[in-house]
Design an enzyme around this catalytic site. Structure first.
Site, PDB file in Angstrom:
ATOM      1  CD  GLU A  79     -18.041  -3.875  -8.624  1.00 32.53           C
ATOM      2  OE1 GLU A  79     -17.545  -3.020  -7.881  1.00 32.53           O
ATOM      3  OE2 GLU A  79     -17.375  -4.807  -9.125  1.00 32.53           O
ATOM      4  N   GLY A 123     -12.778  -4.356  -4.457  1.00 36.06           N
ATOM      5  CA  GLY A 123     -13.489  -3.707  -3.347  1.00 36.06           C
ATOM      6  C   GLY A 123     -14.546  -4.627  -2.730  1.00 36.06           C
ATOM      7  CE  LYS A 159      -6.702  -1.017 -12.742  1.00 39.99           C
ATOM      8  NZ  LYS A 159      -7.991  -0.464 -12.487  1.00 39.99           N
ATOM      9  N   GLY A 217     -14.843   1.629  -6.909  1.00 38.00           N
ATOM     10  CA  GLY A 217     -13.411   1.775  -7.168  1.00 38.00           C
ATOM     11  C   GLY A 217     -13.036   3.204  -7.536  1.00 38.00           C
ATOM     12  CB  SER A 218      -9.736   4.881  -7.602  1.00 32.32           C
ATOM     13  OG  SER A 218      -9.036   4.113  -8.552  1.00 32.32           O
ATOM     14  CE  LYS A 257     -16.814  -5.123 -12.387  1.00 29.66           C
ATOM     15  NZ  LYS A 257     -16.211  -3.936 -11.732  1.00 29.66           N
ATOM     16  CG  ASP A 293      -9.565  -5.529  -9.786  1.00 36.56           C
ATOM     17  OD1 ASP A 293      -9.390  -4.344  -9.476  1.00 36.56           O
ATOM     18  OD2 ASP A 293     -10.402  -6.257  -9.214  1.00 36.56           O
TER      19      ASP A 293
HETATM   20  C1  ABF Z   1     -14.419  -1.975  -8.845  1.00 45.13           C
HETATM   21  O1  ABF Z   1     -13.281  -1.203  -8.758  1.00 45.13           O
HETATM   22  C2  ABF Z   1     -13.970  -3.360  -8.783  1.00 45.13           C
HETATM   23  O2  ABF Z   1     -14.741  -4.330  -9.386  1.00 45.13           O
HETATM   24  C3  ABF Z   1     -12.595  -3.322  -9.337  1.00 45.13           C
HETATM   25  O3  ABF Z   1     -11.959  -4.301  -8.643  1.00 45.13           O
HETATM   26  C4  ABF Z   1     -12.121  -1.969  -8.940  1.00 45.13           C
HETATM   27  C5  ABF Z   1     -11.183  -1.251  -9.857  1.00 45.13           C
HETATM   28  O4  ABF Z   1     -10.693  -0.222  -9.080  1.00 45.13           O
HETATM   29  P1  ABF Z   1      -9.829   0.972  -9.572  1.00 45.13           P
HETATM   30  O5  ABF Z   1     -10.627   1.723 -10.553  1.00 45.13           O
HETATM   31  O6  ABF Z   1      -9.595   1.718  -8.296  1.00 45.13           O
HETATM   32  O7  ABF Z   1      -8.576   0.391 -10.122  1.00 45.13           O
HETATM   33  O8  ABF Z   1     -15.098  -1.696  -9.969  1.00 45.13           O
END
Ligand code: ABF
Length: 232
Positions: A121, A115, A139, A45-46, A112, A102
């Protein structure tokens, strides 16, 4: 071309990260805790990407030696471009793990898997003695499922069985995740499908109950793990 540009070229989405400033602030916090010799489980994720960026800068500047255990091919590729060596759970055990999420409820339960990497994970999180979940203010929810569906990775042969069994748990809706171009379903790294599931209410035992349905690989419910939540 520097590696930051290489990443932006390869992973276009890194150019448009929402709440970037907040995520960078949390990323800086996790980079502070990196020590020479650490074996680090790396989420997807970002937010995890920005954390990895901050970590790799520190590693380079301070000439530290760290080993990353990635949770997806994409993260593995990112580590390689950044020059961070990687390993797997077969060869190394993480000293600690970081990842995004998430949703985070008041008891630190998580959704979570946006992605689709929740299987890896969860494996890496469970293998690490300490876990850090990095989140911006968007979040936090008062109950799981408030904003997001809970993803469930399913062996393609089991989709109908899983849908039937999920219905018994009080599912409002289970939608197969489709590719962005809507030309077919999302296929996970392990060749499976993802059902995005909305419940009337997510009960405490659901993570285990869902996992016990034949054909379910893993769900994005992370309940009772009590990770440390890092935020701005
Ligand atoms: C991953 O990144 C996933 O488990 C979770 O859904 C997502 C969160 O993404 P972001 O940081 O882009 O909001 O860890």
């Amino acid at each position: 071309m520097g590696w930051e540009n290489k990443i932006a070229t390869t992973l276009q989405w890194t150019k448009e990260i929402s709440n970037r400033e907040q995520k960078e602030a949390v990323a800086a916090k996790i980079a502070e805790r990196v020590r020479d010799g650490d074996v680090i489980g790396v989420g997807s994720g970002s937010t995890s990407y920005l954390a990895l960026l901050a970590i790799s800068r520190k590693v380079k500047e301070q000439k530290l030696s760290v080993l990353a255990i990635p949770t997806s091919h994409e993260v593995s590729l990112t580590c390689s471009i950044m020059g961070l060596p990687t390993s797997t759970l077969l060869n190394a055990r993480p000293d600690w793990y970081f990842d995004g999420a998430d949703e985070v409820d008041p008891n630190k339960n998580l959704i979570k898997g946006r992605g689709g990497a929740m299987f890896a994970e969860k494996l890496v999180m469970k293998s690490a003695p300490e876990s850090y979940i990095l989140v911006d203010s968007s979040k936090f929810v008062s109950y799981l499922g408030e904003k997001f569906a809970a993803p469930v990775e399913v062996d393609p042969r089991a989709v109908h069985l899983v849908e039937t069994e999920l219905a018994k748990l009080g599912v409002k809706e289970a939608q197969m995740r489709m590719a962005v171009a809507k030309d077919g379903p999302v296929i996970t790294e392990a060749g499976n499908l993802i059902l995005d599931v909305r419940f009337n209410r997510i009960e405490d035992g659901y993570e285990k109950e869902i996992k016990s349905i034949p054909g379910v690989i893993e769900s994005g419910l992370f309940m009772g793990y009590r990770p440390e939540i890092l935020t701005t």
